[in-house]
Scaffold this active site. Structure first.
Site, PDB file in Angstrom:
ATOM      1  N   LYS A 165     -46.351  -7.105 -31.246  1.00  0.00           N
ATOM      2  CA  LYS A 165     -46.901  -6.086 -32.145  1.00  0.00           C
ATOM      3  C   LYS A 165     -48.424  -6.176 -32.206  1.00  0.00           C
ATOM      4  O   LYS A 165     -49.106  -5.166 -32.388  1.00  0.00           O
ATOM      5  CB  LYS A 165     -46.296  -6.202 -33.540  1.00  0.00           C
ATOM      6  CG  LYS A 165     -44.928  -5.553 -33.668  1.00  0.00           C
ATOM      7  CD  LYS A 165     -43.985  -6.014 -32.590  1.00  0.00           C
ATOM      8  CE  LYS A 165     -42.597  -5.498 -32.629  1.00  0.00           C
ATOM      9  NZ  LYS A 165     -41.783  -6.048 -31.508  1.00  0.00           N
ATOM     10  N   GLY A 181     -35.888  -2.315 -17.239  1.00  0.00           N
ATOM     11  CA  GLY A 181     -35.221  -2.292 -18.537  1.00  0.00           C
ATOM     12  C   GLY A 181     -35.926  -1.359 -19.493  1.00  0.00           C
ATOM     13  O   GLY A 181     -37.117  -1.534 -19.773  1.00  0.00           O
ATOM     14  N   ILE A 190     -37.632  -4.133 -25.612  1.00  0.00           N
ATOM     15  CA  ILE A 190     -38.669  -4.962 -25.004  1.00  0.00           C
ATOM     16  C   ILE A 190     -39.405  -4.186 -23.920  1.00  0.00           C
ATOM     17  O   ILE A 190     -40.642  -4.189 -23.852  1.00  0.00           O
ATOM     18  CB  ILE A 190     -38.060  -6.255 -24.429  1.00  0.00           C
ATOM     19  CG1 ILE A 190     -37.429  -7.101 -25.538  1.00  0.00           C
ATOM     20  CG2 ILE A 190     -39.119  -7.079 -23.689  1.00  0.00           C
ATOM     21  CD1 ILE A 190     -36.598  -8.274 -25.033  1.00  0.00           C
ATOM     22  N   HIS A 245     -47.320  13.167 -51.913  1.00  0.00           N
ATOM     23  CA  HIS A 245     -47.940  14.095 -50.967  1.00  0.00           C
ATOM     24  C   HIS A 245     -49.424  13.782 -50.874  1.00  0.00           C
ATOM     25  O   HIS A 245     -50.083  13.564 -51.879  1.00  0.00           O
ATOM     26  CB  HIS A 245     -47.757  15.529 -51.452  1.00  0.00           C
ATOM     27  CG  HIS A 245     -48.495  16.540 -50.615  1.00  0.00           C
ATOM     28  ND1 HIS A 245     -48.046  16.952 -49.384  1.00  0.00           N
ATOM     29  CD2 HIS A 245     -49.661  17.190 -50.842  1.00  0.00           C
ATOM     30  CE1 HIS A 245     -48.898  17.838 -48.884  1.00  0.00           C
ATOM     31  NE2 HIS A 245     -49.887  17.998 -49.749  1.00  0.00           N
TER      32      HIS A 245
END
Length: 462
Positions: free
Chosen positions: A55, A179, A183, A439
């Site tokens: 991340k 893949g 991941i 909002h």
């Protein structure tokens, strides 16, 4: 093997990743005497080789994209490239801070922490560093490691795993990602942001195949716009070295070339050679088998995390560890509803979901009993400000609860918290619709979607 009274515990935990350390912290909190054994670093895959570092790379990529696109927001900025050493310094700094904090937590709970490679020596003991640690109960939490395919050798140079990708000392000019699951698409997304030409190979018909098909299609559309290439529905056949890279052949005869190949076909359990079979623990394809309370067939042994065949998510292992600790302390924890676990893929755009897909809902309840609604982020003010597109899809049992929330769009992973409550509290669309959502926020899109599903749409129309 030596042992004495100081090495007899209420709970001995083999593995200090998310599941193991969570069990240790909660068990200690509940008054149990705990030993936690870890051969590498406390925090396991998630902290050191998974969730946190990936991340961090993805956020660095987001910053790079923001610099490239600054003029769209009236900001004068330039993108001069990626300082990969600087990226790693940033990433490693995040990890180091969390690691230090976790070490402090474990120490503060008076948990006996043992560094070394442990092995289950009986149904009530673990051997490590020439010492035997006896427990009234044993928790297996040895996690997982990157998988490969038969005949596909990961050399750490041209053919790499996610572990190698996290410490790569350069930004590859081109890469093939084998893949298209979580991941694979996360690394493809980060590398594309860094300037790599990326091709994903996925044998199944869609990217992120575990998600609702609508989410997969939205991600594929977004990746096409970003210039991320992908090949779907054809399986890997072989790889060979070229002068300066690799050549990958698929079973349909197509060939792709790149600087390197990232093998991202998932992770397999770490269970071999650890004494599990010898202790009589039931296993299947390397996984330890458990019931809904994470109990194995051996009364004194439990197992959690990537070692067992549940969702391979850090927060799942964490929850399983807490469940085991509370059960052993005499509490009455509720089994985990794995459908109700929030799932986020942190690529650009993000894919987030909780509950079941439309296909699974139709299979479970009958096609005529399933209602769906799609709400485009094009009508959401904050998403317009962020310049992100995407969609929220709701899956409802007719006249009943919302059983699936599926979201695609930048930052929508941050909205999965309310989605989790909607699913797990079996909320009706009308009940969510009556809540006031702030909002302008992307959270408001969840409210608008439920307004529409409740039959009173405001900012949407047929």
């Amino acid at each position: 093997m030596a042992n004495d009274a100081s090495t007899v515990f209420d709970l001995v935990i083999l593995g200090g990743g998310s599941g193991g350390y969570a069990a240790a912290l909660r068990a200690s909190q509940l008054g149990l005497d705990v030993a936690l054994i870890e051969k590498n670093k406390l925090g396991g895959t998630c902290l050191h080789n998974g969730c946190i570092p990936t991340k961090a790379l993805l956020h660095a990529g987001e910053v790079a994209d923001a610099a490239r696109d600054a003029s769209e927001f009236g900001v004068k900025a330039s993108f001069d490239g990626i300082d990969i050493a600087g990226v790693h310094k940033y990433k490693d700094g995040v990890i180091a801070g969390l690691y230090k904090g976790l070490q402090g937590l474990v120490a503060s709970r008076k948990i006996t922490y043992v560094e070394g490679e442990g092995r289950l020596s009986s149904a009530t003991s673990v051997d490590v560093n020439g010492q035997r640690y006896v427990g009234r109960h044993i928790l297996l939490a040895t996690g997982s490691t990157p998988k490969s395919l038969p005949g596909l050798t990961i050399d750490g140079d041209r053919v790499i795993s996610s572990d190698h990708a996290l410490v790569l000392d350069r930004v590859p000019k081109s890469a093939i990602v084998l893949g298209g699951g979580v991941i694979g698409v996360e690394f493809a997304s980060a590398w594309k942001s860094f300037g790599t030409e990326v091709t994903i190979i996925e044998g199944l018909p869609h990217l992120v195949p575990a998600e609702d098909e609508n989410s997969s299609k939205l991600l594929e559309r977004a990746f096409r716009k970003r210039g991320i290439k992908f090949s779907l529905g054809s399986f890997f056949k072989g790889v060979e070295y070229t002068t300066d890279g690799v050549r990958v052949t698929l079973d349909n005869g197509k060939v792709h070339e790149a600087e390197l190949l990232l093998v991202a076909i998932g992770r397999g359990p770490v269970s071999q050679g650890l004494g599990y079979e010898e202790a009589g623990v039931a296993m299947e394809r390397g996984h330890v088998l458990v019931d809904e309370y994470c109990r194995t067939n051996v009364p004194t042994i439990s197992a959690v995390g990537d070692l067992i065949p549940t969702l391979q998510l850090a927060h799942v292992g964490f929850a399983e560890g807490i469940l085991v600790a509370e059960r052993l302390a005499g509490l009455s924890p509720v089994p985990i509803d794995y459908d109700g676990v929030p799932r986020v893929t942190y690529c650009h755009p993000e894919v987030a979901s909780v509950g079941i897909s439309e296909a699974k809902a139709k299979e479970r309840y009958g096609a005529d009993q399933v209602v769906t609604l799609k709400y485009s982020l094009a009508g959401n003010g904050k998403s317009k400000i962020l310049k992100t597109s995407g969609e929220i899809k709701l899956v409802q049992v007719r006249d009943g609860a919302v059983v699936g929330v599926h979201m695609v769009g930048d930052r929508l992973g941050e909205q999965v918290g309310e989605a989790q409550l909607i699913y797990n509290w079996e909320a009706l669309p009308a009940e969510v619709a009556q809540l006031i959502h702030a909002h302008p926020t992307q959270n408001e899109a969840l409210g608008e979607a439920h307004l529409a599903l409740a039959g009173k749409p405001l900012h949407s129309h047929d």
